[in-house]
Design an enzyme around this catalytic site. Structure first.
Site, PDB file in Angstrom:
ATOM      1  N   GLU A   1      10.370  15.590  14.946  1.00 38.83           N
ATOM      2  CA  GLU A   1      10.789  15.473  13.555  1.00 38.83           C
ATOM      3  C   GLU A   1       9.972  16.478  12.740  1.00 38.83           C
ATOM      4  O   GLU A   1       8.744  16.400  12.708  1.00 38.83           O
ATOM      5  CB  GLU A   1      10.537  14.054  13.053  1.00 38.83           C
ATOM      6  CG  GLU A   1      11.049  13.848  11.644  1.00 38.83           C
ATOM      7  CD  GLU A   1      10.756  12.447  11.115  1.00 38.83           C
ATOM      8  OE1 GLU A   1       9.692  11.912  11.418  1.00 38.83           O
ATOM      9  OE2 GLU A   1      11.613  11.924  10.380  1.00 38.83           O
TER      10      GLU A   1
ATOM     11  N   LYS B   1       0.846  -1.194   0.000  1.00 37.57           N
ATOM     12  CA  LYS B   1       0.000   0.000   0.000  1.00 37.57           C
ATOM     13  C   LYS B   1       0.886   1.250   0.000  1.00 37.57           C
ATOM     14  O   LYS B   1       1.578   1.529   0.973  1.00 37.57           O
ATOM     15  CB  LYS B   1      -0.891   0.057   1.243  1.00 37.57           C
ATOM     16  CG  LYS B   1      -1.924   1.175   1.124  1.00 37.57           C
ATOM     17  CD  LYS B   1      -2.454   1.665   2.449  1.00 37.57           C
ATOM     18  CE  LYS B   1      -1.712   2.832   3.003  1.00 37.57           C
ATOM     19  NZ  LYS B   1      -1.763   4.072   2.231  1.00 37.57           N
TER      20      LYS B   1
ATOM     21  N   GLU C   1      10.591   1.153   9.597  1.00 39.13           N
ATOM     22  CA  GLU C   1      11.575   2.207   9.298  1.00 39.13           C
ATOM     23  C   GLU C   1      10.868   3.509   9.602  1.00 39.13           C
ATOM     24  O   GLU C   1       9.969   3.926   8.872  1.00 39.13           O
ATOM     25  CB  GLU C   1      12.007   2.111   7.828  1.00 39.13           C
ATOM     26  CG  GLU C   1      13.458   2.507   7.609  1.00 39.13           C
ATOM     27  CD  GLU C   1      13.630   3.965   7.271  1.00 39.13           C
ATOM     28  OE1 GLU C   1      14.015   4.731   8.176  1.00 39.13           O
ATOM     29  OE2 GLU C   1      13.366   4.360   6.131  1.00 39.13           O
TER      30      GLU C   1
ATOM     31  N   CYS D   1      13.722  10.721   5.916  1.00 37.45           N
ATOM     32  CA  CYS D   1      13.817  10.198   7.283  1.00 37.45           C
ATOM     33  C   CYS D   1      15.196  10.440   7.863  1.00 37.45           C
ATOM     34  O   CYS D   1      15.335  10.689   9.046  1.00 37.45           O
ATOM     35  CB  CYS D   1      13.449   8.722   7.312  1.00 37.45           C
ATOM     36  SG  CYS D   1      14.390   7.722   6.158  1.00 37.45           S
TER      37      CYS D   1
HETATM   38  P1  NDP Z   1       2.402   8.115   8.137  1.00 43.46           P
HETATM   39  O1  NDP Z   1       3.194   7.324   9.107  1.00 43.46           O
HETATM   40  O2  NDP Z   1       1.066   8.572   8.545  1.00 43.46           O
HETATM   41  O3  NDP Z   1       2.240   7.318   6.750  1.00 43.46           O
HETATM   42  C1  NDP Z   1       3.099   6.303   6.255  1.00 43.46           C
HETATM   43  C2  NDP Z   1       2.268   5.221   5.586  1.00 43.46           C
HETATM   44  O4  NDP Z   1       1.434   4.579   6.561  1.00 43.46           O
HETATM   45  C3  NDP Z   1       1.318   5.753   4.526  1.00 43.46           C
HETATM   46  O5  NDP Z   1       1.165   4.808   3.483  1.00 43.46           O
HETATM   47  C4  NDP Z   1       0.028   5.882   5.305  1.00 43.46           C
HETATM   48  O6  NDP Z   1      -1.100   5.880   4.490  1.00 43.46           O
HETATM   49  C5  NDP Z   1       0.075   4.655   6.158  1.00 43.46           C
HETATM   50  N1  NDP Z   1      -0.783   4.694   7.339  1.00 43.46           N
HETATM   51  C6  NDP Z   1      -1.280   5.768   7.991  1.00 43.46           C
HETATM   52  N2  NDP Z   1      -2.050   5.370   9.044  1.00 43.46           N
HETATM   53  C7  NDP Z   1      -2.032   4.014   9.050  1.00 43.46           C
HETATM   54  C8  NDP Z   1      -2.616   3.010   9.886  1.00 43.46           C
HETATM   55  N3  NDP Z   1      -3.370   3.326  10.937  1.00 43.46           N
HETATM   56  N4  NDP Z   1      -2.385   1.715   9.599  1.00 43.46           N
HETATM   57  C9  NDP Z   1      -1.603   1.369   8.562  1.00 43.46           C
HETATM   58  N5  NDP Z   1      -1.038   2.262   7.726  1.00 43.46           N
HETATM   59  C10 NDP Z   1      -1.226   3.577   7.973  1.00 43.46           C
HETATM   60  O7  NDP Z   1       3.268   9.317   7.712  1.00 43.46           O
HETATM   61  P2  NDP Z   1       2.710  10.615   7.003  1.00 43.46           P
HETATM   62  O8  NDP Z   1       2.675  10.310   5.557  1.00 43.46           O
HETATM   63  O9  NDP Z   1       1.464  11.145   7.611  1.00 43.46           O
HETATM   64  O10 NDP Z   1       3.841  11.625   7.394  1.00 43.46           O
HETATM   65  C11 NDP Z   1       3.835  12.184   8.696  1.00 43.46           C
HETATM   66  C12 NDP Z   1       5.143  12.009   9.348  1.00 43.46           C
HETATM   67  O11 NDP Z   1       5.667  10.688   9.120  1.00 43.46           O
HETATM   68  C13 NDP Z   1       6.215  12.890   8.791  1.00 43.46           C
HETATM   69  O12 NDP Z   1       6.130  14.182   9.249  1.00 43.46           O
HETATM   70  C14 NDP Z   1       7.418  12.152   9.287  1.00 43.46           C
HETATM   71  O13 NDP Z   1       7.594  12.411  10.650  1.00 43.46           O
HETATM   72  C15 NDP Z   1       7.065  10.727   9.120  1.00 43.46           C
HETATM   73  N6  NDP Z   1       7.545  10.087   7.909  1.00 43.46           N
HETATM   74  C16 NDP Z   1       8.685   9.339   7.973  1.00 43.46           C
HETATM   75  C17 NDP Z   1       9.168   8.741   6.841  1.00 43.46           C
HETATM   76  C18 NDP Z   1      10.398   7.930   6.855  1.00 43.46           C
HETATM   77  O14 NDP Z   1      10.926   7.665   5.772  1.00 43.46           O
HETATM   78  N7  NDP Z   1      10.884   7.455   7.986  1.00 43.46           N
HETATM   79  C19 NDP Z   1       8.506   8.908   5.570  1.00 43.46           C
HETATM   80  C20 NDP Z   1       7.288   9.663   5.603  1.00 43.46           C
HETATM   81  C21 NDP Z   1       6.842  10.210   6.753  1.00 43.46           C
HETATM   82  P3  NDP Z   1      -1.731   7.258   3.967  1.00 43.46           P
HETATM   83  O15 NDP Z   1      -0.617   8.180   3.622  1.00 43.46           O
HETATM   84  O16 NDP Z   1      -2.472   6.806   2.780  1.00 43.46           O
HETATM   85  O17 NDP Z   1      -2.567   7.750   5.083  1.00 43.46           O
END
Ligand code: NDP
Length: 489
Positions: A390, A182, A258, A292
C-alpha cells in the site's frame, strides 16, 4: 470559500477528559502538512492519563444516564450536535485544513458536512436496535436484549481526522456507550473540537473523551486498558495486528479493524472509458491517494489499455497543489516527510524491478510541504513493490489482461481486500466480477463513497474485521444478553 491565515486559528491543545481540557504529559511538536512548520504541540497521555479518561468515562455513564435515558433523548442530543457542527462548519473546516492534508474548500463542504450528516444518521439508530424476541415454547418467553458495552475505545488515523472520528463516535454514542478516542499524533486537534461541540450540544461531559499522544505509548495503553470493553481501530495492517494483540493480552474484548487496501480498478473493453478515467483519476487524486480505499491498481483489458491510459494522463496532469488554507488548492500535500520518503522508497524499488514511469514519479517542488506528482507505473508484475505494498500516495500501477478470468486473477491481491472498482457495459459481467472479487466494497461503473451512510465499509482478508458505517457499525457497539423467562401456564 476564502483563504485563511494559518496563524489566526485558535484551538485546545490538550486531552479532553470529562469535558475539560487536560494538559498532562510530555509534549510533542506537531507540524502542519502544507509547509511542515511546527505550529503547536500536544501532550502524550501515559497509561495513567488513559486510565483517568476511562475511569471518568465510566463515572460519566453512571452519573449522566446516557445509556439509561429514553433513547430518543440520546438521539435528540446527537441531532443538536450535528446542527452545531453545521453551524460551526467554517471554524471546524479551518482547523481540519490547518492541521491535516484536507484543503479548506474540501474540508468545509465535504468532510465537515459529511461528519454532521453522519452523526445525524447514527442518532437515528438510538431507539431501533433494542433486541429480539425469540421463538420458544409457549410457556417460556425468550429475549435477546441489546446492551451497550460501557466504555469503548477508538484509535483513528491522520488521513481524514474528523470523518474517521465521527465514524467511531457516532455509532458508539447512539448505542449508549461512552468513548475514549486517540487521534493520530499527526492530526490531533480537530477531534478535540468535535468533542467540545458535543458537550456544547448537551451530550454529557465525559461521554466523548479524547486522549492525545503517540501510538507506542497512548495507543498501546488504550488498547490494553482492561476497562475498555470494545475497541475500534483504523490504520495500517501492521498496527492493527499490534492493537489486536495488546487488546487480547489485557482481557478478551471485541476489536474492529479498518486497515489498509490495495484496491483494483478492473476495466473491461466495453466500458465507458471516459467515465472510467474520471472515476479512476478521482480516486487517485482524492487526498493525493492517502485514502484506505484508493483504487491504486488499474487492471485493464489490453484492447483499450492505450486509450484509457491516454485519458488518465490528461486528467492527472493538471493538479493544483498548495497550502490547505488557500481556497484555490485542489490537491493535498503528503502528510509528513516520513510518508513522502515511504513513497520515494516504493517508487525507487519498483523502478529497480523494471517498472516504467508513464507520468509523474517524483515530488512537486516549490512548496514548503511534501507534494507528490500523480504517478502512472506500467510494466509491473504482482511482485513489484508498488503493486504489492500500500503506497498511500498518488501512484497507480497498470496491468493488462485479455480474458475475464485473467483480469479477475490479477485483481485479487494476496493480502488486501478493502474495495474494488469494475467498469463494463455488460451488467452480467459486472455482477460475475463482483461475486468473484474478495473485497468488502465493490463499486460498479463508479468509484467513491456517497452520503449513503447505510452502506457499511470494511475489509476482507488483511484489510480488516468488522464494519464502519451502516447499521452494522451500531450493532458492533452493542452486545446481546439472552433472557429466558418461565411464564408458566
Ligand atoms: P498507523 O497504523 O501507524 O496509525 C494509525 C493509528 O494507530 C494512529 O492513531 C497511530 O498513532 C496509532 N498507533 C500507532 N502505533 C500504535 C500501537 N502500537 N498501538 C496502538 N495504536 C497505535 O498508520 P500511520 O499513521 O503510520 O500510516 C502508515 C500507514 O497506515 C499508511 O501508509 C497506510 O498504509 C496505513 N493507513 C491506513 C489508513 C486507513 O484508513 N485504512 C489510514 C491511515 C494509514 P500515531 O499516529 O499517533 O502514532
Amino acid at each position: 470559500m476564502n483563504d485563511f491565515a494559518p496563524d489566526s486559528i485558535t484551538f485546545s491543545t490538550g486531552h479532553y477528559i470529562g469535558g475539560e481540557v487536560v494538559a498532562t504529559g510530555e509534549r510533542l511538536p506537531v507540524a502542519r502538512p502544507s509547509d511542515l512548520v511546527d505550529y503547536a504541540d500536544l501532550p502524550v497521555a501515559t497509561a495513567d492519563t488513559v486510565d483517568r479518561a476511562v475511569t471518568d468515562a465510566a463515572q460519566a455513564l453512571a452519573r449522566s444516564g446516557w445509556a439509561t435515558q429514553p433513547p430518543r433523548e440520546r438521539a435528540r442530543a446527537m441531532r443538536r450536535w450535528a446542527e452545531l457542527i453545521e453551524e460551526r462548519a467554517l471554524e471546524l473546516g479551518r482547523l481540519e485544513a490547518l492541521g491535516s492534508t484536507r484543503p479548506i474548500a474540501q474540508a468545509v463542504t465535504g468532510d465537515v458536512a459529511s461528519v454532521a450528516e453522519g452523526i445525524r444518521f447514527f442518532s437515528e439508530w438510538a431507539d431501533k436496535l433494542g433486541g429480539d424476541v425469540a421463538a420458544t415454547r409457549a410457556d417460556h418467553l425468550g429475549m435477546i436484549v441489546s446492551e451497550p458495552y460501557g466504555v469503548v475505545g477508538a484509535i483513528t488515523p491522520w488521513n481524514f481526522p474528523l470523518s474517521m472520528a465521527s465514524w467511531k463516535v457516532g455509532p458508539a454514542l447512539a448505542a449508549g456507550n461512552a468513548i475514549v478516542l486517540k487521534p493520530s499524533e499527526l492530526t490531533p486537534f480537530s477531534t478535540v473540537r468535535l468533542a467540545e461541540l458535543a458537550v456544547e450540544a448537551g451530550i454529557p461531559a465525559g461521554i466523548f473523551n479524547v486522549v492525545q499522544g503517540n501510538g507506542a505509548v497512548t495507543g498501546d495503553a488504550l488498547s490494553r486498558h482492561p476497562d475498555i470493553a470494545k475497541l475500534s481501530f483504523t490504520g495500517s495492517t501492521r498496527t492493527g495486528v499490534a492493537v489486536m494483540k495488546a487488546a487480547a493480552e489485557s482481557g478478551i474484548k471485541p476489536v474492529t479493524l479498518e486497515l489498509g487496501g490495495k484496491s483494483p480498478q478492473l476495466v473491461f473493453a466495453d466500458a465507458d472509458l471516459e467515465k472510467a478515467a474520471t472515476c479512476i483519476a478521482g480516486s487517485l487524486l482524492a487526498n493525493a491517494g492517502q485514502a484506505c480505499v484508493a483504487g491504486s491498481r488499474l487492471i485493464v483489458q489490453r484492447a483499450v489499455m492505450a486509450e484509457l491510459v491516454e485519458r488518465l494522463r490528461k486528467k492527472l496532469a493538471a493538479v493544483i497543489p498548495g497550502p490547505t488554507w488557500k481556497a484555490a488548492t485542489g490537491y493535498a500535500p503528503i502528510v509528513s516527510e516520513i510518508q513522502a520518503q515511504r513513497i520515494d522508497r516504493i517508487l525507487a524499488e519498483s523502478a529497480r524491478q523494471g517498472a516504467q514511469c508513464l507520468l509523474g514519479g517524483s515530488r512537486i517542488e516549490g512548496h514548503g510541504g511534501a507534494f507528490y506528482q500523480p504517478t502512472l507505473l506500467a510494466n509491473v508484475t504482482a511482485e513489484t513493490a508498488a503493486v504489492r505494498e500500500e503506497v498511500f500516495g498518488p501512484v497507480l500501477t497498470i496491468q493488462g489482461f485479455n480474458e475475464e478470468e485473467e483480469g479477475l486473477a490479477l485483481a485479487d491481491h494476496p493480502e488486501y481486500g478493502l474495495a474494488a472498482g469494475i467498469y463494463t457495459a455488460d451488467l452480467g459481467r459486472g455482477l460475475r466480477a463482483m461475486r468473484a472479487l474478495k473485497a468488502g466494497t465493490v463499486w460498479i461503473n463508479r468509484y467513491s463513497r456517497t452520503l449513503d451512510f447505510i452502506l457499511p465499509t470494511g475489509g476482507y482478508k488483511s484489510s480488516g474485521i468488522g464494519k464502519d458505517l451502516g447499521r452494522q457499525a451500531v450493532e458492533q457497539n452493542l452486545r446481546h444478553k439472552t433472557v429466558l423467562i418461565d411464564i408458566g401456564g
